[in-house]
Design an enzyme around this catalytic site. Sequence first.
Site, PDB file in Angstrom:
ATOM      1  N   ASP A 177       0.893  -1.165   0.000  1.00 14.51           N
ATOM      2  CA  ASP A 177       0.000   0.000   0.000  1.00 14.51           C
ATOM      3  C   ASP A 177       0.926   1.209   0.000  1.00 14.51           C
ATOM      4  O   ASP A 177       1.600   1.477   0.993  1.00 14.51           O
ATOM      5  CB  ASP A 177      -0.873  -0.033   1.260  1.00 14.51           C
ATOM      6  CG  ASP A 177      -1.758   1.207   1.386  1.00 14.51           C
ATOM      7  OD1 ASP A 177      -1.543   2.180   0.640  1.00 14.51           O
ATOM      8  OD2 ASP A 177      -2.659   1.188   2.256  1.00 14.51           O
ATOM      9  N   ASP A 233      -6.673  -0.450  -1.786  1.00 13.04           N
ATOM     10  CA  ASP A 233      -5.567   0.521  -1.837  1.00 13.04           C
ATOM     11  C   ASP A 233      -4.207  -0.157  -1.981  1.00 13.04           C
ATOM     12  O   ASP A 233      -3.175   0.489  -1.770  1.00 13.04           O
ATOM     13  CB  ASP A 233      -5.598   1.434  -0.598  1.00 13.04           C
ATOM     14  CG  ASP A 233      -5.489   0.653   0.712  1.00 13.04           C
ATOM     15  OD1 ASP A 233      -5.318  -0.578   0.673  1.00 13.04           O
ATOM     16  OD2 ASP A 233      -5.580   1.288   1.779  1.00 13.04           O
ATOM     17  N   ASP A 234      -4.189  -1.448  -2.329  1.00 13.27           N
ATOM     18  CA  ASP A 234      -2.921  -2.167  -2.443  1.00 13.27           C
ATOM     19  C   ASP A 234      -2.508  -2.383  -3.885  1.00 13.27           C
ATOM     20  O   ASP A 234      -3.287  -2.908  -4.689  1.00 13.27           O
ATOM     21  CB  ASP A 234      -3.031  -3.519  -1.727  1.00 13.27           C
ATOM     22  CG  ASP A 234      -3.124  -3.328  -0.240  1.00 13.27           C
ATOM     23  OD1 ASP A 234      -2.089  -3.124   0.383  1.00 13.27           O
ATOM     24  OD2 ASP A 234      -4.261  -3.331   0.287  1.00 13.27           O
ATOM     25  N   ASP A 246      -7.818  -7.176   0.747  1.00 14.19           N
ATOM     26  CA  ASP A 246      -7.613  -5.865   1.376  1.00 14.19           C
ATOM     27  C   ASP A 246      -8.412  -5.816   2.675  1.00 14.19           C
ATOM     28  O   ASP A 246      -9.498  -6.392   2.767  1.00 14.19           O
ATOM     29  CB  ASP A 246      -8.078  -4.741   0.428  1.00 14.19           C
ATOM     30  CG  ASP A 246      -7.640  -3.368   0.927  1.00 14.19           C
ATOM     31  OD1 ASP A 246      -6.604  -3.286   1.629  1.00 14.19           O
ATOM     32  OD2 ASP A 246      -8.322  -2.373   0.613  1.00 14.19           O
ATOM     33  N   LYS A 247      -7.846  -5.112   3.649  1.00 19.17           N
ATOM     34  CA  LYS A 247      -8.419  -4.938   4.991  1.00 19.17           C
ATOM     35  C   LYS A 247      -8.451  -6.256   5.781  1.00 19.17           C
ATOM     36  O   LYS A 247      -9.414  -6.576   6.462  1.00 19.17           O
ATOM     37  CB  LYS A 247      -9.844  -4.338   4.926  1.00 19.17           C
ATOM     38  CG  LYS A 247      -9.946  -3.064   4.110  1.00 19.17           C
ATOM     39  CD  LYS A 247      -9.236  -1.881   4.753  1.00 19.17           C
ATOM     40  CE  LYS A 247      -9.319  -0.653   3.861  1.00 19.17           C
ATOM     41  NZ  LYS A 247      -8.081  -0.462   3.051  1.00 19.17           N
ATOM     42  N   TYR A 279       1.593  -0.099  14.726  1.00 16.38           N
ATOM     43  CA  TYR A 279       0.644  -0.257  13.626  1.00 16.38           C
ATOM     44  C   TYR A 279       0.996   0.651  12.460  1.00 16.38           C
ATOM     45  O   TYR A 279       1.170   1.840  12.626  1.00 16.38           O
ATOM     46  CB  TYR A 279      -0.773   0.069  14.094  1.00 16.38           C
ATOM     47  CG  TYR A 279      -1.780  -0.091  12.978  1.00 16.38           C
ATOM     48  CD1 TYR A 279      -1.933  -1.321  12.355  1.00 16.38           C
ATOM     49  CD2 TYR A 279      -2.548   0.976  12.538  1.00 16.38           C
ATOM     50  CE1 TYR A 279      -2.836  -1.486  11.323  1.00 16.38           C
ATOM     51  CE2 TYR A 279      -3.460   0.825  11.515  1.00 16.38           C
ATOM     52  CZ  TYR A 279      -3.604  -0.416  10.909  1.00 16.38           C
ATOM     53  OH  TYR A 279      -4.495  -0.571   9.895  1.00 16.38           O
ATOM     54  N   LYS A 302      -2.597  -2.663   7.486  1.00 12.08           N
ATOM     55  CA  LYS A 302      -2.872  -4.104   7.528  1.00 12.08           C
ATOM     56  C   LYS A 302      -2.004  -4.828   6.509  1.00 12.08           C
ATOM     57  O   LYS A 302      -1.567  -4.229   5.539  1.00 12.08           O
ATOM     58  CB  LYS A 302      -4.359  -4.324   7.225  1.00 12.08           C
ATOM     59  CG  LYS A 302      -5.173  -4.517   8.478  1.00 12.08           C
ATOM     60  CD  LYS A 302      -4.826  -5.828   9.164  1.00 12.08           C
ATOM     61  CE  LYS A 302      -5.173  -5.766  10.635  1.00 12.08           C
ATOM     62  NZ  LYS A 302      -4.498  -6.814  11.411  1.00 12.08           N
ATOM     63  N   ASP A 303      -1.804  -6.131   6.734  1.00  6.56           N
ATOM     64  CA  ASP A 303      -0.951  -6.910   5.835  1.00  6.56           C
ATOM     65  C   ASP A 303      -1.545  -6.993   4.432  1.00  6.56           C
ATOM     66  O   ASP A 303      -0.834  -6.990   3.451  1.00  6.56           O
ATOM     67  CB  ASP A 303      -0.770  -8.335   6.367  1.00  6.56           C
ATOM     68  CG  ASP A 303      -0.405  -8.335   7.828  1.00  6.56           C
ATOM     69  OD1 ASP A 303       0.335  -7.434   8.233  1.00  6.56           O
ATOM     70  OD2 ASP A 303      -0.883  -9.225   8.562  1.00  6.56           O
ATOM     71  N   ASP A 357     -14.980   1.480   6.066  1.00  5.66           N
ATOM     72  CA  ASP A 357     -13.681   1.077   5.477  1.00  5.66           C
ATOM     73  C   ASP A 357     -13.651  -0.419   5.145  1.00  5.66           C
ATOM     74  O   ASP A 357     -12.596  -1.077   5.250  1.00  5.66           O
ATOM     75  CB  ASP A 357     -12.506   1.405   6.408  1.00  5.66           C
ATOM     76  CG  ASP A 357     -12.191   2.901   6.473  1.00  5.66           C
ATOM     77  OD1 ASP A 357     -12.861   3.678   5.766  1.00  5.66           O
ATOM     78  OD2 ASP A 357     -11.289   3.267   7.235  1.00  5.66           O
TER      79      ASP A 357
HETATM   80  C1  F6R Z   1      -6.485   0.901   6.624  1.00  3.65           C
HETATM   81  C2  F6R Z   1      -7.702   0.740   7.404  1.00  3.65           C
HETATM   82  C3  F6R Z   1      -8.513   1.940   7.721  1.00  3.65           C
HETATM   83  C4  F6R Z   1      -7.766   2.962   8.550  1.00  3.65           C
HETATM   84  C5  F6R Z   1      -8.673   4.140   8.961  1.00  3.65           C
HETATM   85  C6  F6R Z   1      -7.906   5.241   9.680  1.00  3.65           C
HETATM   86  O1  F6R Z   1      -5.933  -0.317   6.262  1.00  3.65           O
HETATM   87  O2  F6R Z   1      -8.055  -0.325   7.798  1.00  3.65           O
HETATM   88  O3  F6R Z   1      -9.700   1.546   8.355  1.00  3.65           O
HETATM   89  O4  F6R Z   1      -7.209   2.352   9.688  1.00  3.65           O
HETATM   90  O5  F6R Z   1      -9.240   4.724   7.816  1.00  3.65           O
HETATM   91  O6  F6R Z   1      -6.847   5.604   8.887  1.00  3.65           O
HETATM   92  P1  F6R Z   1      -5.776   6.712   9.251  1.00  3.65           P
HETATM   93  O7  F6R Z   1      -5.274   6.436  10.653  1.00  3.65           O
HETATM   94  O8  F6R Z   1      -4.740   6.580   8.196  1.00  3.65           O
HETATM   95  O9  F6R Z   1      -6.494   8.040   9.195  1.00  3.65           O
HETATM   96 MG    MG Z   2      -4.102   2.174   3.038  1.00  5.77          MG
HETATM   97 MG    MG Z   3      -4.912  -2.095   1.964  1.00  6.23          MG
END
Ligand code: F6R
Ligand code: MG
Ligand code: MG
Length: 364
Positions: free
Chosen positions: A11, A52-53, A131-132, A228, A231-232, A286
């Site tokens: 990502d 987003d990857d 993703d996620k 953190y 995510k992987d 998300d």
């Molecule tokens: C990304 C994810 C999202 C973010 C969330 C907050 O992989 O799972 O749910 O964790 O949108 O993102 P930040 O901290 O980048 O604003």
């Molecule tokens: Mg991302």
């Molecule tokens: Mg991702």
Amino acid sequence: MKLTLSVIKADIGGYVGHSSSHPEVLEKAEKCMVPAKKKGLLIDYHVTRCGDDLQLIMTHQKGEDSSEIHELGWETFIDCANVAKKLKLHGAGQDLLSDAFSGNVRGMGPGVAEMEINERDAETIIIFMADKTASGAWNLPLYKVFADPFNTIGLVIAGNLHGGFSFEVHDVKESKKIVFNAPEEIYDMLVFIGAPSRFCVKNVYHRESGEIAAASSTQKLALIAGRYVGKDDPVCIVRAQGRFPAVGEVLEPFAHPHIVEGWMRGSHNGPLMPVAVRESNPTRFDGPPRVIAAGFQLAEGKLVGPVDMFDDPAFDNARQEALDIADILRRHGPFEPHRLPLDEMEYTTMPQVMKKLKSRFKKI
Ligand code: F6R
Ligand code: MG
Ligand code: MG
């Protein structure tokens, strides 16, 4: 023909938020791959994305863990992260945990799944990208594909599958590995792989021939960085047909979504929804987590394809079931089992809240 298949992903910036990838980033990745193919480093490549990857699917003859191939992936991610920075995409460069390449992308942030194979007369492969979610998301489907006769009838009625498969399982916290033979050791194996936040199926082998059948990425970004960083969002390569499960047996576990960790802020459980590439844009809370599947035939290393395997109404019920599970889990709001257990959450305010309230806790 001996051939290596490398899938390297990262990502390097989301559009919009963490939901999708910008077309200019994908264009940049294509531009980085062209000269590598021209000079013969790559036989072929395919650039795609899941949410987003950014995904680089490459064939070559340099073997697994090749520094040339990993450097190509790393440099491509750097160039793409620069495009992401220019567009001020969200989290530009987030998975690139190091400033300089040191021979191998393992441990530097990107996820990697690789396998060296002898290309068969007809070499069918499916590449899963999610993703996620986290690396252990493949444990349940890989178990069903290679060890469960209720999923893979070939294990029962096809002579070339009947000897079973072996599973290489990694303990990602202790950095140890063990191999289990299916079917005779499935009860022991399930003790471990049923806990996918710690134990991940890394590789699967056809027992009679010793040939590699599946390879996944098991990098744990949070363990690499010590904090953190995202995510992987793992990938997994599976060979199909002949002495391996049929394409339909490989895809079948995704007809009933299983629940994985990684939704919203990497701190929630949610259903893994199988979708077409164009639908891999996790927007609701998300999420929910997505999985795509790219199918190829290989011809002397050329990637003939892809076919977007989940772009099929046969998976409409799975998508509906995923949405129903999502609704049920969302109703729990900040409560488990939607929210992850305390020590599994990627975001937490527990230390500061506990510190603030420490004196108010009385013995009972
Ligand atoms: C990304 C994810 C999202 C973010 C969330 C907050 O992989 O799972 O749910 O964790 O949108 O993102 P930040 O901290 O980048 O604003
Ligand atoms: Mg991302
Ligand atoms: Mg991702």
